[in-house]
Motif scaffolding. Structure first.
Motif, mmCIF file in Angstrom:
data_model
loop_
_atom_site.group_PDB
_atom_site.id
_atom_site.type_symbol
_atom_site.label_atom_id
_atom_site.label_comp_id
_atom_site.label_asym_id
_atom_site.label_seq_id
_atom_site.Cartn_x
_atom_site.Cartn_y
_atom_site.Cartn_z
ATOM 1 N N ASN A 1 8.623 -1.055 -4.327
ATOM 2 C CA ASN A 1 9.040 -0.195 -5.425
ATOM 3 C C ASN A 1 8.018 -0.348 -6.549
ATOM 4 O OD1 ASN A 1 10.230 1.242 -7.444
ATOM 5 N ND2 ASN A 1 12.077 0.017 -7.567
ATOM 6 N N PRO A 2 7.106 0.619 -6.702
ATOM 7 C CA PRO A 2 7.029 1.858 -5.933
ATOM 8 C C PRO A 2 6.476 1.602 -4.528
ATOM 9 C CG PRO A 2 5.179 1.734 -7.438
ATOM 10 C CD PRO A 2 6.053 0.544 -7.721
ATOM 11 N N MET A 3 6.767 2.514 -3.644
ATOM 12 C CA MET A 3 6.344 2.395 -2.254
ATOM 13 C C MET A 3 4.831 2.320 -2.137
ATOM 14 S SD MET A 3 6.719 5.237 0.704
ATOM 15 C CE MET A 3 5.076 5.897 0.432
ATOM 16 N N GLN A 4 4.384 1.457 -1.245
ATOM 17 C CA GLN A 4 2.962 1.353 -0.921
ATOM 18 C C GLN A 4 2.820 1.292 0.598
ATOM 19 O OE1 GLN A 4 1.195 -2.007 -2.901
ATOM 20 N NE2 GLN A 4 1.990 -1.406 -4.890
ATOM 21 N N VAL A 5 1.693 1.766 1.097
ATOM 22 C CA VAL A 5 1.415 1.647 2.523
ATOM 23 C C VAL A 5 1.018 0.196 2.791
ATOM 24 C CG1 VAL A 5 -0.060 2.377 4.438
ATOM 25 C CG2 VAL A 5 0.744 4.061 2.763
ATOM 26 N N ILE A 6 1.753 -0.467 3.662
ATOM 27 C CA ILE A 6 1.465 -1.852 4.036
ATOM 28 C C ILE A 6 0.499 -1.876 5.214
ATOM 29 C CG2 ILE A 6 2.486 -4.004 4.888
ATOM 30 C CD1 ILE A 6 5.080 -3.106 3.333
ATOM 31 N N ARG A 7 0.759 -1.026 6.197
ATOM 32 C CA ARG A 7 -0.134 -0.889 7.355
ATOM 33 C C ARG A 7 -0.152 0.585 7.757
ATOM 34 N NH1 ARG A 7 -0.540 -5.683 6.708
ATOM 35 N NH2 ARG A 7 -0.497 -7.413 8.143
ATOM 36 N N THR A 8 -1.329 1.065 8.095
ATOM 37 C CA THR A 8 -1.442 2.418 8.636
ATOM 38 C C THR A 8 -1.122 2.373 10.126
ATOM 39 O OG1 THR A 8 -3.768 2.207 9.226
ATOM 40 C CG2 THR A 8 -3.271 3.008 6.980
ATOM 41 N N LYS A 9 -0.937 3.540 10.701
ATOM 42 C CA LYS A 9 -0.708 3.643 12.146
ATOM 43 C C LYS A 9 -1.863 2.994 12.910
ATOM 44 C CE LYS A 9 0.029 7.166 15.703
ATOM 45 N NZ LYS A 9 0.175 8.617 15.935
ATOM 46 N N GLU A 10 -3.079 3.249 12.460
ATOM 47 C CA GLU A 10 -4.263 2.709 13.134
ATOM 48 C C GLU A 10 -4.326 1.180 13.024
ATOM 49 O OE1 GLU A 10 -4.483 6.832 12.322
ATOM 50 O OE2 GLU A 10 -4.349 5.239 10.829
ATOM 51 N N GLN A 11 -4.011 0.633 11.853
ATOM 52 C CA GLN A 11 -4.013 -0.825 11.684
ATOM 53 C C GLN A 11 -2.974 -1.481 12.590
ATOM 54 O OE1 GLN A 11 -3.401 -0.767 7.418
ATOM 55 N NE2 GLN A 11 -5.438 -1.645 7.050
ATOM 56 N N MET A 12 -1.801 -0.872 12.660
ATOM 57 C CA MET A 12 -0.753 -1.445 13.515
ATOM 58 C C MET A 12 -1.154 -1.369 14.980
ATOM 59 S SD MET A 12 2.890 -0.897 11.629
ATOM 60 C CE MET A 12 3.142 0.773 12.037
ATOM 61 N N GLN A 13 -1.791 -0.275 15.383
ATOM 62 C CA GLN A 13 -2.249 -0.147 16.769
ATOM 63 C C GLN A 13 -3.321 -1.194 17.078
ATOM 64 O OE1 GLN A 13 -0.861 1.886 19.159
ATOM 65 N NE2 GLN A 13 -2.078 0.601 20.488
ATOM 66 N N ASN A 14 -4.248 -1.410 16.157
ATOM 67 C CA ASN A 14 -5.285 -2.415 16.349
ATOM 68 C C ASN A 14 -4.695 -3.814 16.453
ATOM 69 O OD1 ASN A 14 -7.333 -0.522 16.344
ATOM 70 N ND2 ASN A 14 -7.838 -0.805 14.178
ATOM 71 N N GLU A 15 -3.692 -4.117 15.618
ATOM 72 C CA GLU A 15 -3.028 -5.419 15.704
ATOM 73 C C GLU A 15 -2.330 -5.582 17.046
ATOM 74 O OE1 GLU A 15 -0.457 -5.689 12.330
ATOM 75 O OE2 GLU A 15 -2.121 -5.866 10.914
ATOM 76 N N LYS A 16 -1.694 -4.517 17.484
ATOM 77 C CA LYS A 16 -0.998 -4.549 18.776
ATOM 78 C C LYS A 16 -1.979 -4.776 19.918
ATOM 79 C CE LYS A 16 1.937 -1.634 21.646
ATOM 80 N NZ LYS A 16 2.489 -0.294 21.791
#
Length: 172
Positions: A153-168
Protein backbone atom coordinates in the motif's frame (compact mmCIF):
# COMPACT_ATOMS: atom_id res chain seq x y z
CA UNK A 1 -1.04 1.48 -16.29
CA UNK A 2 -3.23 3.79 -14.19
CA UNK A 3 -6.95 3.56 -13.62
CA UNK A 4 -9.58 3.90 -16.30
CA UNK A 5 -12.44 5.86 -14.72
CA UNK A 6 -15.09 8.21 -16.02
CA UNK A 7 -15.42 11.43 -14.03
CA UNK A 8 -18.78 13.08 -13.30
CA UNK A 9 -18.79 16.59 -11.81
CA UNK A 10 -21.36 17.51 -9.16
CA UNK A 11 -22.66 20.83 -7.86
CA UNK A 12 -23.94 21.74 -4.40
CA UNK A 13 -22.97 19.27 -1.66
CA UNK A 14 -20.36 16.52 -1.97
CA UNK A 15 -21.19 13.71 -4.35
CA UNK A 16 -22.20 11.19 -1.67
CA UNK A 17 -25.05 13.48 -0.58
CA UNK A 18 -26.29 13.21 -4.17
CA UNK A 19 -25.90 9.44 -4.44
CA UNK A 20 -29.52 8.71 -5.38
CA UNK A 21 -29.26 11.13 -8.31
CA UNK A 22 -26.54 8.79 -9.66
CA UNK A 23 -27.99 5.38 -8.80
CA UNK A 24 -31.59 4.38 -7.92
CA UNK A 25 -32.29 3.71 -4.24
CA UNK A 26 -34.06 0.40 -4.89
CA UNK A 27 -31.12 -0.88 -6.95
CA UNK A 28 -28.77 -0.14 -4.03
CA UNK A 29 -31.18 -1.75 -1.54
CA UNK A 30 -31.50 -4.92 -3.66
CA UNK A 31 -27.75 -5.08 -4.24
CA UNK A 32 -27.08 -4.67 -0.52
CA UNK A 33 -29.31 -7.63 0.37
CA UNK A 34 -27.80 -9.86 -2.34
CA UNK A 35 -24.22 -8.91 -1.42
CA UNK A 36 -24.81 -9.55 2.28
CA UNK A 37 -26.32 -12.96 1.51
CA UNK A 38 -23.36 -13.79 -0.74
CA UNK A 39 -20.82 -12.59 1.86
CA UNK A 40 -22.04 -15.19 4.35
CA UNK A 41 -22.82 -18.16 2.13
CA UNK A 42 -20.12 -20.86 1.94
CA UNK A 43 -21.57 -22.32 -1.27
CA UNK A 44 -19.45 -21.05 -4.18
CA UNK A 45 -21.78 -22.07 -7.00
CA UNK A 46 -24.76 -20.42 -5.23
CA UNK A 47 -22.71 -17.27 -4.58
CA UNK A 48 -21.67 -17.05 -8.26
CA UNK A 49 -25.29 -17.56 -9.30
CA UNK A 50 -26.35 -14.67 -7.04
CA UNK A 51 -23.68 -12.40 -8.55
CA UNK A 52 -24.60 -13.29 -12.14
CA UNK A 53 -28.38 -13.29 -11.71
CA UNK A 54 -29.08 -10.36 -9.40
CA UNK A 55 -25.99 -8.14 -9.72
CA UNK A 56 -25.36 -8.69 -13.47
CA UNK A 57 -21.68 -9.39 -12.81
CA UNK A 58 -19.58 -11.48 -15.15
CA UNK A 59 -18.21 -14.39 -13.12
CA UNK A 60 -16.14 -17.05 -14.83
CA UNK A 61 -16.45 -20.79 -14.39
CA UNK A 62 -14.96 -22.08 -11.11
CA UNK A 63 -14.26 -18.58 -9.79
CA UNK A 64 -14.07 -18.72 -5.99
CA UNK A 65 -15.13 -15.70 -3.92
CA UNK A 66 -14.34 -16.21 -0.24
CA UNK A 67 -16.50 -15.30 2.72
CA UNK A 68 -16.99 -11.63 3.59
CA UNK A 69 -15.93 -10.26 0.19
CA UNK A 70 -17.63 -6.88 -0.34
CA UNK A 71 -18.63 -6.16 -3.92
CA UNK A 72 -19.48 -2.61 -5.00
CA UNK A 73 -23.03 -2.06 -3.75
CA UNK A 74 -23.88 0.64 -6.28
CA UNK A 75 -22.35 -0.61 -9.54
CA UNK A 76 -21.56 -4.35 -9.21
CA UNK A 77 -22.33 -4.86 -12.91
CA UNK A 78 -19.02 -3.09 -13.62
CA UNK A 79 -17.08 -5.98 -11.99
CA UNK A 80 -15.96 -9.06 -13.89
CA UNK A 81 -14.06 -12.02 -12.46
CA UNK A 82 -12.34 -14.48 -14.77
CA UNK A 83 -12.48 -18.24 -14.64
CA UNK A 84 -10.67 -20.17 -11.91
CA UNK A 85 -9.77 -16.99 -10.00
CA UNK A 86 -9.75 -16.71 -6.21
CA UNK A 87 -10.85 -13.59 -4.34
CA UNK A 88 -9.59 -13.76 -0.74
CA UNK A 89 -11.48 -13.26 2.50
CA UNK A 90 -12.75 -9.76 3.29
CA UNK A 91 -11.57 -8.21 0.03
CA UNK A 92 -13.40 -5.08 -1.17
CA UNK A 93 -13.96 -4.49 -4.89
CA UNK A 94 -15.08 -0.96 -5.80
CA UNK A 95 -16.36 0.27 -9.16
CA UNK A 96 -17.16 3.77 -7.88
CA UNK A 97 -15.62 6.47 -5.74
CA UNK A 98 -17.56 9.45 -4.43
CA UNK A 99 -15.43 12.55 -3.86
CA UNK A 100 -16.15 16.16 -2.90
CA UNK A 101 -16.70 17.72 -6.34
CA UNK A 102 -17.11 14.61 -8.49
CA UNK A 103 -17.74 10.92 -8.55
CA UNK A 104 -15.87 8.39 -10.68
CA UNK A 105 -16.94 5.10 -12.18
CA UNK A 106 -14.72 2.42 -13.66
CA UNK A 107 -14.89 -1.21 -14.69
CA UNK A 108 -12.92 -3.69 -12.59
CA UNK A 109 -11.64 -6.55 -14.71
CA UNK A 110 -10.08 -9.52 -12.94
CA UNK A 111 -8.55 -11.97 -15.40
CA UNK A 112 -8.44 -15.77 -15.42
CA UNK A 113 -6.42 -17.71 -12.82
CA UNK A 114 -5.88 -14.64 -10.63
CA UNK A 115 -5.20 -14.96 -6.90
CA UNK A 116 -6.19 -12.01 -4.71
CA UNK A 117 -5.08 -12.27 -1.08
CA UNK A 118 -7.32 -11.59 1.91
CA UNK A 119 -8.16 -8.05 3.03
CA UNK A 120 -7.21 -6.43 -0.28
CA UNK A 121 -8.98 -3.40 -1.74
CA UNK A 122 -9.43 -3.04 -5.49
CA UNK A 123 -10.20 0.47 -6.72
CA UNK A 124 -12.38 1.38 -9.72
CA UNK A 125 -11.00 1.26 -13.24
CA UNK A 126 -8.38 -1.41 -12.54
CA UNK A 127 -7.54 -4.41 -14.71
CA UNK A 128 -5.77 -7.37 -13.13
CA UNK A 129 -4.16 -9.49 -15.82
CA UNK A 130 -4.44 -13.27 -16.22
CA UNK A 131 -2.38 -15.30 -13.78
CA UNK A 132 -1.53 -12.34 -11.52
CA UNK A 133 -1.05 -12.76 -7.77
CA UNK A 134 -2.08 -9.95 -5.41
CA UNK A 135 -0.59 -10.21 -1.92
CA UNK A 136 -2.87 -9.99 1.12
CA UNK A 137 -3.83 -6.48 2.31
CA UNK A 138 -2.86 -4.84 -0.98
CA UNK A 139 -4.41 -1.59 -2.21
CA UNK A 140 -4.78 -2.24 -5.94
CA UNK A 141 -4.66 1.34 -7.20
CA UNK A 142 -3.42 0.67 -10.75
CA UNK A 143 -3.46 -2.06 -13.37
CA UNK A 144 -1.66 -5.32 -12.60
CA UNK A 145 0.29 -6.90 -15.49
CA UNK A 146 -0.57 -10.49 -16.42
CA UNK A 147 1.42 -13.00 -14.39
CA UNK A 148 2.88 -10.40 -12.01
CA UNK A 149 3.15 -10.74 -8.23
CA UNK A 150 2.15 -7.45 -6.55
CA UNK A 151 1.63 -6.21 -3.02
CA UNK A 152 1.63 -3.34 -0.60
CA UNK A 153 0.00 0.00 0.00
CA UNK A 154 0.42 1.57 -2.42
CA UNK A 155 0.72 -1.50 -4.61
CA UNK A 156 4.09 -2.24 -6.16
CA UNK A 157 5.22 -4.96 -8.53
CA UNK A 158 7.25 -7.44 -6.46
CA UNK A 159 8.04 -9.83 -9.32
CA UNK A 160 7.18 -9.69 -13.00
CA UNK A 161 5.92 -12.73 -14.88
CA UNK A 162 9.36 -13.09 -16.46
CA UNK A 163 11.21 -12.88 -13.11
CA UNK A 164 8.96 -15.53 -11.61
CA UNK A 165 9.46 -17.79 -14.64
CA UNK A 166 13.24 -17.37 -14.40
CA UNK A 167 13.17 -18.22 -10.68
CA UNK A 168 11.06 -21.27 -11.43
CA UNK A 169 13.52 -22.35 -14.12
CA UNK A 170 16.45 -21.79 -11.73
CA UNK A 171 17.96 -18.98 -13.77
CA UNK A 172 18.20 -16.49 -10.88
Amino acid sequence: MGRNTTRHAVKEANSLWQVYKTVPFFKVAKNFVVIQLARYTPFLSFKNWLYRTFLRMEVGDKAAVALMVMMDVMFPEKISIGKNSVIGYNTTILAHEYLIKEYRLGDVIIGDNVMIGANSTILPGVTIGDGAIVSASTLVNKDVPAGAFVGGNPMQVIRTKEQMQNEKDGLL
